[in-house]
Design a protein around this motif. Structure first.
Motif, PDB file in Angstrom:
ATOM      1  N   ALA A  61       0.827  -1.202   0.000  1.00 16.32           N
ATOM      2  CA  ALA A  61       0.000   0.000   0.000  1.00 16.32           C
ATOM      3  C   ALA A  61       0.865   1.257   0.000  1.00 16.32           C
ATOM      4  CB  ALA A  61      -0.928  -0.011   1.212  1.00 16.32           C
ATOM      5  N   HIS A  62       2.024   1.194   0.643  1.00 20.01           N
ATOM      6  CA  HIS A  62       2.913   2.353   0.753  1.00 20.01           C
ATOM      7  C   HIS A  62       3.724   2.578  -0.520  1.00 20.01           C
ATOM      8  CE1 HIS A  62       6.559   4.508   2.183  1.00 20.01           C
ATOM      9  NE2 HIS A  62       5.655   5.176   2.896  1.00 20.01           N
ATOM     10  N   VAL A  63       4.314   1.533  -1.045  1.00 20.64           N
ATOM     11  CA  VAL A  63       5.215   1.647  -2.193  1.00 20.64           C
ATOM     12  C   VAL A  63       4.484   1.402  -3.504  1.00 20.64           C
ATOM     13  CG1 VAL A  63       7.302   0.679  -3.255  1.00 20.64           C
ATOM     14  CG2 VAL A  63       7.180   0.962  -0.800  1.00 20.64           C
ATOM     15  N   GLY A  64       3.495   0.532  -3.484  1.00 22.66           N
ATOM     16  CA  GLY A  64       2.798   0.147  -4.708  1.00 22.66           C
ATOM     17  C   GLY A  64       3.110  -1.303  -5.034  1.00 22.66           C
ATOM     18  N   ILE A  65       2.184  -1.961  -5.681  1.00 26.01           N
ATOM     19  CA  ILE A  65       2.340  -3.384  -5.971  1.00 26.01           C
ATOM     20  C   ILE A  65       3.370  -3.613  -7.066  1.00 26.01           C
ATOM     21  CG2 ILE A  65       0.491  -3.521  -7.663  1.00 26.01           C
ATOM     22  CD1 ILE A  65       1.391  -6.124  -4.975  1.00 26.01           C
ATOM     23  N   LEU A 132      12.497  -2.302   2.564  1.00 21.99           N
ATOM     24  CA  LEU A 132      12.304  -1.732   1.231  1.00 21.99           C
ATOM     25  C   LEU A 132      10.911  -1.164   1.000  1.00 21.99           C
ATOM     26  CD1 LEU A 132      14.115  -4.501  -0.833  1.00 21.99           C
ATOM     27  CD2 LEU A 132      15.040  -2.327  -0.025  1.00 21.99           C
ATOM     28  N   GLY A 133       9.972  -1.477   1.879  1.00 26.70           N
ATOM     29  CA  GLY A 133       8.619  -0.998   1.676  1.00 26.70           C
ATOM     30  C   GLY A 133       8.169   0.012   2.699  1.00 26.70           C
ATOM     31  N   LEU A 134       8.272  -0.331   3.955  1.00 22.20           N
ATOM     32  CA  LEU A 134       7.726   0.534   5.004  1.00 22.20           C
ATOM     33  C   LEU A 134       8.682   1.645   5.401  1.00 22.20           C
ATOM     34  CD1 LEU A 134       6.012  -2.153   7.236  1.00 22.20           C
ATOM     35  CD2 LEU A 134       4.947  -0.591   5.616  1.00 22.20           C
ATOM     36  N   LEU A 135       9.966   1.419   5.341  1.00 22.25           N
ATOM     37  CA  LEU A 135      10.933   2.428   5.770  1.00 22.25           C
ATOM     38  C   LEU A 135      11.420   3.305   4.627  1.00 22.25           C
ATOM     39  CD1 LEU A 135      13.092   0.380   8.294  1.00 22.25           C
ATOM     40  CD2 LEU A 135      11.151   1.861   8.744  1.00 22.25           C
ATOM     41  N   ARG A 136      10.915   3.078   3.464  1.00 21.09           N
ATOM     42  CA  ARG A 136      11.360   3.840   2.302  1.00 21.09           C
ATOM     43  C   ARG A 136      10.800   5.219   2.308  1.00 21.09           C
ATOM     44  NH1 ARG A 136      11.077   1.531  -3.775  1.00 21.09           N
ATOM     45  NH2 ARG A 136      13.180   0.820  -3.548  1.00 21.09           N
TER      46      ARG A 136
END
Length: 136
Positions: A61-65, A132-136
């Motif tokens: 949801a944060h970075v995109g699928i 790579l997803g939540l902390l980006r």
């Protein structure tokens, strides 16, 4: 719960004992009962895989699928949403547990390494979701 480990491939049980056909003197062998300790391994596998799923959904949801490298998971997420991906993960967990149960019954010494490998892969997935997803 206990599980029976046979000491020979083709037992003919007789009150807890069976005849050993490889022995010419007709000696009998006693069944060996062992406590099962594998449910803890199975629980660790389920927890690790659910942690991977729980970190993937917010990361997607944060970075995109589009950041997902698994084409099956990406397509399922786009067509069915998070529930489709959760269903895929549930099916994958079921297959992994069935495989681990089979390994534990046929090759008990390989149960721990097999479960450890599955947990390690899930932990790497969860870690990459966070980094790579939540902390980006």
């Amino acid at each position: 719960m206990t599980e029976v480990l046979w000491t020979q491939p083709w037992p003919s049980p007789t009150l807890g004992r069976f005849t050993n056909p490889s022995r010419p003197d007709g000696a009998t062998t006693l069944l060996r009962l062992t406590q099962t300790r594998y449910p803890v391994l199975y629980a660790l596998v389920v927890v690790a895989e659910l942690l991977d799923l729980a970190t993937f959904l917010p990361a997607a949801a944060h970075v995109g699928i589009g950041a997902e490298s698994n084409p099956l998971a990406r397509t399922l997420y786009l067509s069915a949403g998070p529930l489709g991906l959760a269903a895929l993960k549930a099916a994958a967990i079921a297959v992994m547990l069935l495989a681990l149960i089979r390994v534990a019954r046929r090759f008990p010494t390989l149960a721990l390494p097999s479960a450890s490998l599955v947990v390690l892969i899930a932990a790497v997935g969860a870690t990459s979701n966070v980094v790579l997803g939540l902390l980006r």
